[in-house]
Design a protein around this motif. Structure first.
Motif, PDB file in Angstrom:
ATOM      1  N   ALA A  65       1.106  -0.912  -0.104  1.00 33.15           N
ATOM      2  CA  ALA A  65      -0.105   0.027   0.091  1.00 33.15           C
ATOM      3  C   ALA A  65       1.283   1.107   0.099  1.00 33.15           C
ATOM      4  O   ALA A  65       1.884   1.219  -0.041  1.00 33.15           O
ATOM      5  N   ARG A  68       0.151   8.142   2.424  1.00 35.84           N
ATOM      6  CA  ARG A  68      -1.219   8.837   1.424  1.00 35.84           C
ATOM      7  C   ARG A  68      -0.146  10.318   1.690  1.00 35.84           C
ATOM      8  O   ARG A  68       0.868  10.338   2.992  1.00 35.84           O
ATOM      9  N   ILE A 182     -12.845   1.356   3.620  1.00 39.78           N
ATOM     10  CA  ILE A 182     -13.510   1.692   2.968  1.00 39.78           C
ATOM     11  C   ILE A 182     -14.589   0.311   2.925  1.00 39.78           C
ATOM     12  O   ILE A 182     -14.587  -0.828   3.622  1.00 39.78           O
ATOM     13  N   ILE A 190     -14.491   1.459  -6.281  1.00 36.73           N
ATOM     14  CA  ILE A 190     -13.118   1.733  -6.743  1.00 36.73           C
ATOM     15  C   ILE A 190     -12.049   0.634  -7.396  1.00 36.73           C
ATOM     16  O   ILE A 190     -12.867   0.353  -7.817  1.00 36.73           O
ATOM     17  N   LYS A 192      -9.643  -1.573  -7.615  1.00 36.40           N
ATOM     18  CA  LYS A 192      -9.769  -2.548  -6.548  1.00 36.40           C
ATOM     19  C   LYS A 192      -8.356  -3.108  -6.524  1.00 36.40           C
ATOM     20  O   LYS A 192      -7.233  -3.158  -5.284  1.00 36.40           O
ATOM     21  N   TYR A 195      -6.267  -0.017  -4.791  1.00 37.00           N
ATOM     22  CA  TYR A 195      -6.573  -0.223  -3.621  1.00 37.00           C
ATOM     23  C   TYR A 195      -6.015  -1.505  -3.026  1.00 37.00           C
ATOM     24  O   TYR A 195      -6.476  -1.243  -1.528  1.00 37.00           O
ATOM     25  N   THR A 198      -5.527  -1.374   1.121  1.00 43.91           N
ATOM     26  CA  THR A 198      -5.372  -0.267   1.568  1.00 43.91           C
ATOM     27  C   THR A 198      -6.438  -0.796   1.677  1.00 43.91           C
ATOM     28  O   THR A 198      -7.162  -1.019   1.617  1.00 43.91           O
ATOM     29  N   ILE A 201      -9.531   5.057   3.138  1.00 43.50           N
ATOM     30  CA  ILE A 201     -10.568   6.072   1.256  1.00 43.50           C
ATOM     31  C   ILE A 201     -10.828   7.448   2.397  1.00 43.50           C
ATOM     32  O   ILE A 201     -11.579   7.189   3.333  1.00 43.50           O
ATOM     33  N   GLU A 211      -8.549  13.148  -2.934  1.00 42.49           N
ATOM     34  CA  GLU A 211      -7.878  11.223  -2.895  1.00 42.49           C
ATOM     35  C   GLU A 211      -7.270  10.863  -4.063  1.00 42.49           C
ATOM     36  O   GLU A 211      -6.714  10.112  -3.961  1.00 42.49           O
ATOM     37  N   ASP A 212      -7.697  11.104  -5.355  1.00 36.58           N
ATOM     38  CA  ASP A 212      -7.266  10.422  -6.254  1.00 36.58           C
ATOM     39  C   ASP A 212      -5.733  10.683  -6.485  1.00 36.58           C
ATOM     40  O   ASP A 212      -4.845   9.865  -6.554  1.00 36.58           O
ATOM     41  N   HIS A 215      -4.468   9.531  -2.345  1.00 37.32           N
ATOM     42  CA  HIS A 215      -3.935   8.259  -2.286  1.00 37.32           C
ATOM     43  C   HIS A 215      -2.516   7.291  -2.596  1.00 37.32           C
ATOM     44  O   HIS A 215      -1.529   6.909  -1.870  1.00 37.32           O
TER      45      HIS A 215
END
Length: 682
Positions: A65, A68, A182, A190, A192, A195, A198, A201, A211-212, A215
Motif C-alpha cells: 500500500a 498517503r 472502505i 473503486i 481494486k 486500493y 489499502t 479512503i 483522494e485521487d 492516495h
C-alpha cells in the motif's frame, strides 16, 4: 458307468488366447495414448498455466500500500499525518476455514460484529493472496493475548500499517475531513488494484475531494511463502509511489482565531483572499474529533455525535443554508444601478413601512418611525428596509434573480469541498415546480432583504463579498494552494471572470464607501478601528416569524428562536486583502456577529506577520515551518488512541474541546421559517 469328456480343441484355445492378447495390447495402447495426451496437455499446451499455478503455491505477489500524502497549511504546518499502527490480517490462501478462525479470534482480539462484517465484505472481493485487515489499531493487550496463542491461528499475522492522524483534532475537522475504512458502496466503485492492501479512503472534506492525488500508487513484492503464508524469501519488489502532499490556503493562526470567536456558539466563519479566491479560514462550530473515525468509531461515540442537538458533524460553512438578511443589500443595491432603476442621488421617503399598491398590508422597517429621506448610500449605513422594498417592487423577481445569481446566490460556488449546498434564490418557476402555486407580490418584498424563501450558505456570502470587494471580478473559493508529488496538479489561484454590470468602477467605489460608513457610523460601528478601514454590512435573519401588528419581544422567545446574526466585510477597504462572512446562529443581531470579525481582521492585517500563532514549539521562517512536529512523528505523550489528544495546543489559544457539548439550533440547517412580516433588525 464310464464318463465321457469332449476331445480338446486346440484351435479354439489358440483363437481365444490370441483375442485376449490383442485386447490387452489395444487396452495398453489406448491407456498409453491417454497418458501421453494428458502429459502433452499439461507439459506442452498448458505448460505456462500450470507452472504459474504451481509457483503460486509457494511464490506470492503481495501488494504494498502507498503512503498517503501529507496535508499542510499555507505556512507548512502539518495538518494531516501518517502514523503506523498494528493490525491483524489474513488472506484466503492461508486460512481454510475463515469463519471458524474469526469465531475463535473474537475473545482474543475483542472483535465486534461490525469488525467481522466489515472484514467479510472486504475479503470477498480481495485477491486470494491479498492480506485483509481483521482489526485495525490493535492495543497492547490485543497483541499480548494473540502472541501467547498465535500458534493456534496459522495464517493470521500482526502487521504494521500506516493510518491517518490529525494533530490538531477538531480545529480543521470540517475542512480537511477524515479517512475511514472502505465500505461496501465504495468497494463497488473503486479500482481494486489501485486500493490493493489499502483499508482507508477519504470520506469528507479535502481528504475526499483530493483522494485521487492523496492516495498514491500501490507497489508489490514477490515472496516465497510456506503453506501458512509465512514468508521464507524475498524475491523481488516494486516500491509504491506515495501520494501527493497538499499545501492548503488555510492559515493555522487565523483558523485558531476564528475558532475562538465561535467557541461555545453555533455558527460558521469563512475568510477568503478576494484577489485569488483562496479560503484562509473555514470554521463550523461546534466541531468534532476526526481521529475517532480513522480506524472505526465506536457505536457510543458515533451515536453521541449523530444525536447531539448541536449537530457537530454538520458543516455549516458549506452546507448550512441560512436567510442572509441585510448582508445582501450592497449587492442588491448595485442591481438597481445595473438596471438603471436608481442612481446614487435617488431618494425615497421612509415612513417606517411599505405597502404594495392596492394592498393595505404593511411591510415594516426595523425602525418603526422610519429613516426619513433615504438614498442608496444611507440605505446601507442605517440598513433601511423600506428602500429595498421599493427597489424590489420596481425591479421584479425575475431581474432580481438574474442579477443576484451573478454573485453566486442560488448556485454552488464550485469550491473544492464535497457536499456543498446551493442555497436557494427563489423564482416564480421554482415555486410552481416545487409548491404548485403562483408567486405572490409580497414574496418579492421579503426576498429583497434576504428573507422569505431566500437562503444562502456562509461560503456563498463570502464569495459574494469577495466579488464586491473586487469590483465585480469573479473568484471561485478553493482551499488547495499547491501540491508536491508524482501526479501533476496545479490549482487555479486567480479571478476567473467578470460579472456583467452596466455601471462604472465609480459605482463600486461608492458602494465600498457606503460599506465603510456602515462600520464607521452605522450598524457595524462597534468594530471600527483607526488602524485600517473595514467595509462591512450587518444582517439579522428571523428564525421565528412575527405576525402583522405584533412586536418582536425577545424575552418571550427561547434561545433557539432568537434571530441569527450575520456579518460580511472586507479590509482594508481601499485595497482588500481579506473578505469575511460570519453566521452566528441565534446571535440576536448583526452587530453581535460583527464583533466576532474584528479579531479576525486584526490578526490577518496587524499580527500575523509579526507574531504568528503556530503550534507549540514551532516557528515560521521564510513562510514555512522550520521546527516542530515532523511527518510521521507524534509529539511525546500525544496519545494517538485517545480522543482527547487532538486538541489545538497553542498556548495563546482557548481550548475547543467543549464545542461538541453545545446544543444545536433548529436553524442550523437554517431553512428558518419565513417572516410573516419581512423585517430586518440590524
Amino acid at each position: 458307468m464310464k464318463q465321457h469328456f469332449p476331445l480338446k480343441n486346440g484351435q479354439e484355445e489358440k483363437r481365444i488366447y490370441r483375442n485376449r492378447v490383442v485386447f490387452s495390447i489395444i487396452t495398453v495402447i489406448v491407456l498409453m495414448l491417454l497418458l501421453v495426451s494428458r502429459y502433452a496437455y499439461l507439459q506442452i499446451f498448458n505448460y505456462q498455466t500450470f507452472t504459474t499455478a504451481s509457483d503460486q503455491n509457494r511464490i506470492r505477489l503481495q501488494p504494498l500500500a502507498p503512503a498517503r500524502g501529507y496535508i499542510y497549511d499555507r505556512n507548512g504546518i502539518l495538518l494531516a499525518d501518517n502514523y503506523p499502527v498494528f493490525s491483524a490480517t489474513l488472506s484466503r490462501a492461508d486460512v481454510e476455514d475463515i469463519d471458524d478462525t474469526l469465531r475463535r479470534l473474537v475473545p482474543v482480539l475483542e472483535l465486534t460484529q461490525e469488525d467481522i462484517d466489515r472484514f467479510k465484505s472486504r475479503i470477498k472481493t480481495s485477491k486470494k493472496t491479498e492480506r485483509v485487515a481483521i482489526k485495525l489499531n490493535l492495543t497492547e493487550n490485543d497483541i499480548a493475548r494473540f502472541s501467547e496463542i498465535k500458534h493456534q491461528f496459522p495464517g493470521v499475522k500482526i502487521d504494521t500499517q500506516m493510518t491517518r492522524y490529525y494533530p490538531h483534532g477538531e480545529l480543521f475537522a470540517h475542512v480537511i475531513g477524515y479517512v475511514g475504512r472502505i465500505n461496501d458502496k465504495e468497494l463497488k466503485s473503486i479500482d481494486k488494484d489501485l486500493y490493493a492492501g489499502t483499508n482507508l479512503i477519504g470520506k469528507i472534506g479535502v481528504e475526499k475531494s483530493y483522494e485521487d492525488i492523496l492516495h498514491g500508487v500501490p507497489g508489490n513484492e514477490s515472496v516465497e511463502a510456506d503453506a501458512h503464508g509465512n514468508v521464507l524469501r524475498h524475491l523481488g519488489r516494486k516500491d509504491p509511489v506515495r501520494g501527493n502532499d497538499l499545501f492548503l490556503s488555510l492559515d493555522y493562526g487565523l483558523q485558531m482565531i476564528a475558532s475562538e470567536q465561535l467557541a461555545g456558539r453555533r455558527g460558521a466563519i469563512i475568510a477568503m483572499d478576494p484577489n485569488t479566491g483562496e479560503i484562509l479560514s473555514l470554521v463550523s462550530s461546534p466541531s468534532f474529533n476526526p481521529n475517532l473515525f480513522v480506524t472505526g468509531i465506536s457505536t457510543k461515540d458515533y451515536s453521541y455525535l449523530r444525536d447531539n442537538l448541536d449537530q457537530p458533524l454538520y458543516n455549516r460553512a458549506v452546507q448550512g443554508a441560512y436567510p442572509p438578511g441585510s448582508t445582501i443589500k450592497p449587492m442588491f443595491g448595485l442591481g438597481g444601478i445595473h438596471y438603471n432603476l436608481i442612481d446614487w442621488g435617488t431618494a425615497i421617503a421612509d415612513p417606517g413601512y411599505f405597502s404594495l399598491p392596492g394592498d393595505s398590508h404593511r411591510f415594516r422597517d426595523h425602525k418603526k418611525t422610519g429613516h426619513g429621506a433615504v438614498n442608496l448610500h444611507k440605505s446601507q449605513v442605517v440598513s433601511c428596509d423600506t428602500f429595498f422594498y421599493i427597489l424590489s417592487y420596481r425591479m421584479g423577481i425575475e431581474k432580481m434573480n438574474t442579477w443576484m445569481r451573478q454573485f453566486g446566490f442560488g448556485e454552488k460556488t464550485g469550491v473544492d469541498l464535497p457536499s456543498e449546498s446551493s442555497g436557494l434564490y427563489p423564482s416564480p418557476e421554482w415555486k410552481m415546480r416545487t409548491r404548485n402555486s403562483k408567486w405572490l407580490r409580497g414574496e418579492t418584498i421579503s426576498v429583497s432583504i434576504g428573507q422569505g424563501a431566500f437562503t444562502a450558505t456562509p461560503l456563498q456570502l463570502a464569495m459574494a463579498t469577495a466579488i464586491t470587494a473586487n469590483k465585480g471580478s469573479h473568484v471561485t473559493p478553493h482551499v488547495l494552494r499547491d501540491t508536491k508529488g508524482a501526479k501533476a496538479f496545479k490549482p487555479h489561484n486567480a479571478p476567473d471572470g467578470k460579472i456583467q454590470f452596466n455601471g462604472t468602477a465609480e459605482d463600486w467605489s461608492k458602494m465600498h464607501d457606503a460599506m465603510v460608513d456602515v462600520v464607521q457610523s452605522g450598524t457595524g460601528k462597534g468594530i471600527r478601528t483607526p488602524m485600517y478601514l473595514i467595509a462591512g454590512k450587518t444582517g439579522t435573519a428571523q428564525v421565528k416569524s412575527i405576525a402583522q401588528g405584533k412586536k418582536y419581544n425577545e424575552s418571550l422567545l427561547t434561545e433557539r428562536q432568537l434571530d441569527h446574526g450575520l456579518f460580511v466585510g472586507f479590509a482594508p477597504a481601499d485595497k482588500p486583502q481579506i473578505a469575511v462572512a460570519i453566521v452566528w446562529e441565534n446571535g440576536r443581531h448583526g452587530g453581535s456577529a460583527a464583533q466576532l470579525a474584528k479579531p479576525i481582521f486584526d490578526y490577518w492585517l496587524l499580527t500575523r506577520k509579526k507574531n504568528p500563532i503556530v503550534p507549540s514549539g514551532q516557528q515560521i521562517s521564510g513562510g514555512l515551518m522550520t521546527a516542530g512536529i515532523k511527518p510521521g512523528e507524534l509529539p511525546s505523550g500525544s496519545g494517538i488512541l485517545s480522543p482527547d489528544a487532538a486538541t489545538p495546543h497553542n498556548q495563546n489559544s482557548a481550548s475547543h474541546s467543549n464545542q461538541s457539548n453545545q446544543s444545536n439550533s433548529n436553524g442550523s440547517r437554517a431553512n428558518a421559517a419565513s417572516s410573516a412580516q419581512a423585517v430586518e433588525r440590524d
